[in-house]
Write a protein that holds these residues in place. Structure first.
Motif, PDB file in Angstrom:
ATOM      1  N   ILE A 195      25.681 104.642  12.775  1.00 12.27           N
ATOM      2  CA  ILE A 195      26.130 104.400  14.173  1.00 12.27           C
ATOM      3  C   ILE A 195      25.689 103.137  14.553  1.00 12.27           C
ATOM      4  O   ILE A 195      24.772 102.717  14.628  1.00 12.27           O
ATOM      5  N   PHE A 196      26.602 102.239  15.200  1.00 12.83           N
ATOM      6  CA  PHE A 196      26.302 101.061  16.007  1.00 12.83           C
ATOM      7  C   PHE A 196      26.086 101.405  17.405  1.00 12.83           C
ATOM      8  O   PHE A 196      26.920 102.418  17.996  1.00 12.83           O
ATOM      9  N   ASP A 197      25.168 100.928  18.309  1.00 13.09           N
ATOM     10  CA  ASP A 197      25.210 101.113  19.729  1.00 13.09           C
ATOM     11  C   ASP A 197      26.128 100.056  20.532  1.00 13.09           C
ATOM     12  O   ASP A 197      27.155  99.588  20.045  1.00 13.09           O
ATOM     13  N   ASP A 198      25.931 100.039  21.798  1.00 12.71           N
ATOM     14  CA  ASP A 198      26.871  99.238  22.581  1.00 12.71           C
ATOM     15  C   ASP A 198      26.692  97.911  22.691  1.00 12.71           C
ATOM     16  O   ASP A 198      27.352  97.277  23.558  1.00 12.71           O
ATOM     17  N   THR A 247      30.251 108.232   3.559  1.00 13.31           N
ATOM     18  CA  THR A 247      29.304 108.395   4.790  1.00 13.31           C
ATOM     19  C   THR A 247      30.309 108.063   5.990  1.00 13.31           C
ATOM     20  O   THR A 247      31.182 107.250   6.019  1.00 13.31           O
ATOM     21  N   LEU A 248      29.946 108.838   7.229  1.00  9.98           N
ATOM     22  CA  LEU A 248      30.789 108.648   8.204  1.00  9.98           C
ATOM     23  C   LEU A 248      30.361 107.343   8.964  1.00  9.98           C
ATOM     24  O   LEU A 248      29.047 107.008   8.804  1.00  9.98           O
ATOM     25  N   PHE A 249      31.385 106.752   9.904  1.00  9.56           N
ATOM     26  CA  PHE A 249      30.659 105.541  10.686  1.00  9.56           C
ATOM     27  C   PHE A 249      31.238 105.707  12.192  1.00  9.56           C
ATOM     28  O   PHE A 249      32.367 106.033  12.166  1.00  9.56           O
ATOM     29  N   GLY A 250      30.536 105.638  13.086  1.00  5.78           N
ATOM     30  CA  GLY A 250      30.909 105.704  14.543  1.00  5.78           C
ATOM     31  C   GLY A 250      30.330 104.602  15.269  1.00  5.78           C
ATOM     32  O   GLY A 250      29.270 103.820  14.960  1.00  5.78           O
TER      33      GLY A 250
END
Length: 388
Positions: A195-198, A247-250
């Motif tokens: 996950i990447f943040d904002d 792997t999931l990415f969000g």
């Protein structure tokens, strides 16, 4: 004799049918389980693990994971790279200074690996939380080690020093470092997702030279479009490399959709409605119900309207419990006089069509006794009522 064989076959058939139905029911239940995530940032890692021996550090990590599990949560979003560094052995990034106090110096054990083992014991999911562009939170470059990939680009257009140190989103060198770093993690660790943040575009000056060169061949492309394209290219490439390793990415974008377009150049509408960018969105909906500028319900509705092909897992602001929310204007004291806001927000998020779960920001505000107040204690008690 034949009758016995026929009866035996029928009994075996019934057994396998019942077993398959049970297995199918168990799989359906597994797929529909609500995800309840807890963010653990570099701040927690520093507060709890700095100065500790390997043995004590591992024990603390197992205790942290147990706390999350006992609260009724089933996933952890662990900040594994904050400043172009790593909390695991890496061939690309130096050891984080978060634990050892000096970049490039190992703390003596694999923090990500330890968290992963602890999560597997408790059957919790683990997501690797990455800040893609940030190298430093201030403009001091003196402690950037020569093992940091940013070091070789200091003084060039690839890295900008301006109220912080950042990779230039418009440079291929930056994207390669980020994508290669993601691949290293998903290749070496059996995590559930990245996950990447904002934090996307650091400022509005970082890429002006790149845009000027680009415009010579594409004069009709606006600066905004150029910037959206740079971020979209990175997001698409990270999605591809994550899916290469199943792997999931969000992304966990700014909850204010306007900010994503006016400040971050994060094209959340595209990511939510087109395939090939993200599997899920975790908007940071850090608002109360009485927020005068951005009320929780209206913001939630906005996110539901744009997330057409991806899962939604709103992030809720437990860190605001018991505090004054200045930007809420007339609703600034809502978090002080109410102790059931998170509970009510969880209930509402469950009505989203693309709902998969929710997360809380962040661990310390639920488990650090020094931050505990009567309001936070009651907020947790009320929240537990809807976690059964």
């Amino acid at each position: 004799m034949k009758r016995k064989y026929i009866l035996l076959i029928l009994l075996l058939g019934c057994f396998f049918l019942i077993f398959s139905l049970f297995d199918e029911e168990r799989e359906i239940k597994k797929k529909t389980t609500e995800e309840r995530g807890m963010f653990i940032s570099y701040i927690e890692l520093s507060n709890y693990l700095s100065g500790k021996s390997s043995e004590d550090g591992k024990r603390i990590i197992y205790s942290m994971v147990s706390n999350v599990d006992e609260l009724g949560f089933n996933s952890i979003l662990l900040q594994v790279r904050t400043f172009s560094d790593a909390i695991y052995p890496s061939l690309i990034f130096p050891w984080s200074k978060t634990i050892s106090g000096k970049e490039g110096v190992s703390c003596g054990y694999d923090i990500l690996g330890t968290f992963l083992n602890a999560c597997k014991r408790k059957n919790l999911k683990l997501y690797a939380w990455i800040n893609p562009y940030r190298i430093r939170g201030d403009s001091d470059t003196s402690d950037i080690s020569n093992s940091n990939p940013a070091f070789q680009y200091l003084g060039t257009d690839v890295v900008e020093v301006n109220d912080g140190v950042f990779y230039n989103p418009a440079r291929e060198e930056s994207r390669k470092i980020i994508v290669d770093g993601v691949e290293e993690v998903v290749k070496n660790y059996d995590i559930d997702g990245v996950i990447f943040d904002d934090y996307f575009y650091p400022n509005t000056e970082i890429d002006l030279e790149e845009y000027e060169k680009y415009q010579q061949e594409h004069p009709k492309v606006s600066l905004d479009t150029f910037r959206f394209n740079q971020v979209n290219d990175l997001i698409r490439r990270v999605y591809d490399v994550c899916h290469k390793y199943d792997t999931l990415f969000g992304v966990s974008p700014d909850g204010n959709i306007e900010n994503n377009y006016q400040k971050h150049y994060a094209d959340v509408k595209k990511w939510g409605s087109e395939e090939g960018y993200v599997d899920f969105l975790m908007p940071q909906i850090y608002y109360g119900f009485r927020n005068e500028a951005k009320a929780f319900v209206s913001v939630l509705d906005e996110w539901e309207s744009l997330a057409k092909k991806v899962s939604l897992l709103p992030v809720l602001a437990f860190y605001k419990v018991g505090t004054v929310d200045t930007f809420a204007k007339s609703g600034s004291e809502e978090w002080i006089f109410n102790d059931d806001i998170i509970m009510r927000e969880v209930i509402l998020t469950r009505n989203l069509k693309q709902y998969q779960g929710f997360s809380l920001f962040r661990y310390d505000y639920l488990f650090n006794e020094e931050l505990e107040t009567s309001t936070t204690v009651n907020e947790v008690k009320n929240m537990k009522k809807v976690l059964k």
